[in-house]
Design a protein around this motif. Structure first.
Motif, PDB file in Angstrom:
ATOM      1  N   SER A  17      29.558  46.047  33.731  1.00  0.00           N
ATOM      2  CA  SER A  17      30.752  45.296  34.103  1.00  0.00           C
ATOM      3  C   SER A  17      31.634  45.034  32.892  1.00  0.00           C
ATOM      4  CB  SER A  17      30.362  43.944  34.725  1.00  0.00           C
ATOM      5  OG  SER A  17      29.595  44.119  35.894  1.00  0.00           O
ATOM      6  N   ARG A  19      35.522  42.664  32.086  1.00  0.00           N
ATOM      7  CA  ARG A  19      36.627  41.876  32.611  1.00  0.00           C
ATOM      8  C   ARG A  19      37.840  42.081  31.717  1.00  0.00           C
ATOM      9  NH1 ARG A  19      37.680  35.428  33.603  1.00  0.00           N
ATOM     10  NH2 ARG A  19      37.931  35.427  31.345  1.00  0.00           N
ATOM     11  N   SER A  21      41.818  41.207  30.793  1.00  0.00           N
ATOM     12  CA  SER A  21      42.742  40.084  30.859  1.00  0.00           C
ATOM     13  C   SER A  21      44.147  40.553  30.528  1.00  0.00           C
ATOM     14  CB  SER A  21      42.334  38.997  29.858  1.00  0.00           C
ATOM     15  OG  SER A  21      41.043  38.529  30.106  1.00  0.00           O
ATOM     16  N   THR A  69      37.760  43.029  41.225  1.00  0.00           N
ATOM     17  CA  THR A  69      38.406  41.841  41.775  1.00  0.00           C
ATOM     18  C   THR A  69      39.534  41.416  40.851  1.00  0.00           C
ATOM     19  OG1 THR A  69      36.336  41.084  42.761  1.00  0.00           O
ATOM     20  CG2 THR A  69      38.102  39.463  42.526  1.00  0.00           C
ATOM     21  N   TYR A  80      43.492  38.638  35.696  1.00  0.00           N
ATOM     22  CA  TYR A  80      42.248  39.246  35.277  1.00  0.00           C
ATOM     23  C   TYR A  80      41.866  40.379  36.229  1.00  0.00           C
ATOM     24  CZ  TYR A  80      41.916  34.789  32.810  1.00  0.00           C
ATOM     25  OH  TYR A  80      42.176  33.699  32.010  1.00  0.00           O
ATOM     26  N   GLN A  82      38.191  41.850  37.151  1.00  0.00           N
ATOM     27  CA  GLN A  82      36.745  41.906  36.996  1.00  0.00           C
ATOM     28  C   GLN A  82      36.275  43.234  37.571  1.00  0.00           C
ATOM     29  OE1 GLN A  82      34.488  39.699  35.560  1.00  0.00           O
ATOM     30  NE2 GLN A  82      33.005  41.344  35.922  1.00  0.00           N
ATOM     31  N   ASN A  84      33.047  45.619  38.288  1.00  0.00           N
ATOM     32  CA  ASN A  84      31.599  45.715  38.402  1.00  0.00           C
ATOM     33  C   ASN A  84      31.192  47.105  38.876  1.00  0.00           C
ATOM     34  OD1 ASN A  84      31.446  42.942  37.777  1.00  0.00           O
ATOM     35  ND2 ASN A  84      31.604  42.373  39.939  1.00  0.00           N
TER      36      ASN A  84
END
Length: 124
Positions: A17, A19, A21, A69, A80, A82, A84
């Motif tokens: 994963s 994330r 920004s 997401t 953001y 996310q 996965n």
């Protein structure tokens, strides 16, 4: 002048994963729609996901549904992504984009502002 600063990319193994920004700053920042696109080597810049401040609407490209997401913090003008269950097919430079209209679109030319891009590399 409005600026978008995207960050958070890196190298990750398949199944991992990350994330991403994106922070918007500058004069009169008033995006109502922010999104993410990605561009793999030798390919076009493609839509990934977008979020509209109006009605809390989100939209995803089919291949990332259920894995990615998009979310935001309005007070910070930050969005953001996310990510996965990453696969090598997700390897690309990811770009944040901003659009003043509240209507979500998937066409890159409809977004007025862009981040500099952040590299995501997924190893098998």
């Amino acid at each position: 002048q409005v600026q978008l600063a995207d960050s958070g990319g890196g190298l990750v193994q398949a199944g991992g994963s990350l994330r991403l920004s994106c922070a918007a700053s500058g004069r009169a920042v008033s995006f109502t729609t922010m999104g993410w696109f990605r561009q793999a080597p030798g390919k076009e810049r493609d839509f990934v996901a977008a979020s509209s401040w109006i009605g809390d609407e989100t939209y995803y490209e089919d291949s990332v549904k259920g894995r990615f997401t998009i979310s935001r913090v309005n007070a910070k003008n930050t969005v953001y992504l996310q990510m996965n269950s990453l696969t090598p097919e997700d390897t690309a430079v990811y770009y944040c984009a901003g659009r003043k209209s509240p209507t979500i679109v998937t066409v890159k030319n409809e977004f007025e502002y862009w981040g500099q891009g952040t590299q995501v590399t997924v190893s098998s």
